[in-house]
Design an enzyme around this catalytic site. Structure first.
Site, mmCIF file in Angstrom:
data_model
loop_
_atom_site.group_PDB
_atom_site.id
_atom_site.type_symbol
_atom_site.label_atom_id
_atom_site.label_comp_id
_atom_site.label_asym_id
_atom_site.label_seq_id
_atom_site.Cartn_x
_atom_site.Cartn_y
_atom_site.Cartn_z
ATOM 1 N N ILE A 1 0.837 -1.186 0.000
ATOM 2 C CA ILE A 1 0.000 0.000 0.000
ATOM 3 C C ILE A 1 0.879 1.245 0.000
ATOM 4 O O ILE A 1 1.988 1.226 0.543
ATOM 5 C CB ILE A 1 -0.967 -0.021 1.220
ATOM 6 C CG1 ILE A 1 -1.948 1.163 1.171
ATOM 7 C CG2 ILE A 1 -0.223 -0.088 2.527
ATOM 8 C CD1 ILE A 1 -3.085 1.061 2.194
ATOM 9 N N CYS A 2 0.389 2.308 -0.622
ATOM 10 C CA CYS A 2 1.039 3.612 -0.601
ATOM 11 C C CYS A 2 2.467 3.518 -1.159
ATOM 12 O O CYS A 2 2.687 2.988 -2.233
ATOM 13 C CB CYS A 2 0.996 4.178 0.805
ATOM 14 S SG CYS A 2 1.522 5.896 0.958
ATOM 15 N N GLY A 3 3.445 4.043 -0.425
ATOM 16 C CA GLY A 3 4.811 4.100 -0.928
ATOM 17 C C GLY A 3 5.407 2.757 -1.256
ATOM 18 O O GLY A 3 6.332 2.663 -2.078
ATOM 19 N N THR B 1 4.078 0.546 -2.994
ATOM 20 C CA THR B 1 3.822 0.262 -4.408
ATOM 21 C C THR B 1 4.924 0.853 -5.276
ATOM 22 O O THR B 1 5.303 0.266 -6.297
ATOM 23 C CB THR B 1 2.460 0.808 -4.859
ATOM 24 O OG1 THR B 1 2.434 2.238 -4.736
ATOM 25 C CG2 THR B 1 1.329 0.212 -4.030
#
Length: 227
Positions: free
Chosen positions: A101-103, A105
């Site tokens: 999730i988020c960074g 990725t």
């Protein structure tokens, strides 16, 4: 199949992004263990200090049912977390699912793991800045599960504003909730749909007396979840 889920923890990890997923996995019978760069304490964005259960170099795909990678400032400020993206490659190659999730990725994008898989993130241009080759597979939605082909593990991705949708994909993939109950869980926690509580509670009494887990659909004090 192992019932242990591994949550990566490292300095600046976004502690709010994975809470729904790990809490409900734990309440439906999975063991949650934390894995860090080493076994020395790390500090989240929210100031929580966590001592990892094990170091990354101690963890192998065969020992885990799922590797969860939360976002962190460090994903975008250097190569400190690159070993976790390399580990994600090992997991996926071995057929073990990964959820990012988020960074995280962006870390997977830099590792080339999103070049041929459906995925999402905060926004498409965030991943484009990594120079990755997977832009054609970017999906404008809250969360995505890409079913791995040829024995590869499934990959779940989401952006930072979608921790509940991220958890929905994780819980569905791990069999914590399915079908109508999974939909009800999402409607309760994402949409505050009180009617969804009845669906969750209907099967919540199945937990055996004396089991340390709370019945699904109840809060720790025995009241409705989310109350």
């Amino acid at each position: 199949m192992p019932r242990t889920v591994h949550l990566a923890v490292y300095d600046t990890f976004a502690d709010w992004e994975t809470g729904h997923a790990t809490a409900w996995l734990a309440r439906t019978g999975h063991e949650i263990r934390t894995v860090g760069p080493a076994t020395t304490p790390v500090t989240s964005i929210g100031g929580l200090r966590v001592t990892p259960d094990l170091a990354l170099d101690e963890l192998g795909p065969a020992d885990s049912a799922l590797l969860i990678l939360p976002g962190a400032d460090l994903w975008d400020t250097g190569e400190d977390l690159a070993p976790f993206a390399v580990a994600a490659r090992r997991f996926l190659d071995a057929g073990t699912p990964v959820a990012a999730i988020c960074g995280a990725t962006a870390g997977l994008a830099r590792e080339g793991l999103l070049d041929d898989r459906s995925h999402t993130s905060a926004v498409s241009f965030y991943l484009a800045a990594t120079g990755y080759k997977g832009a054609a597979h970017y999906v404008e939605t809250d969360a995505v599960t890409d079913r791995g082909a040829d024995g590869a593990g499934d990959l779940i991705t989401a952006g930072p504003t979608e921790p509940v949708a991220f958890a929905r994909e994780v819980l569905g993939r791990m069999g914590a909730f399915e079908g109508e109950r999974l939909d009800a869980w999402y409607r309760l926690f994402h949409d505050s749909d009180a009617a969804a509580y009845e669906t969750l509670q209907a099967d919540g009494e199945e937990a055996a007396d004396g089991d340390a887990r709370q019945p699904a659909g109840t809060a720790p004090d025995g009241g409705p979840a989310g109350s």
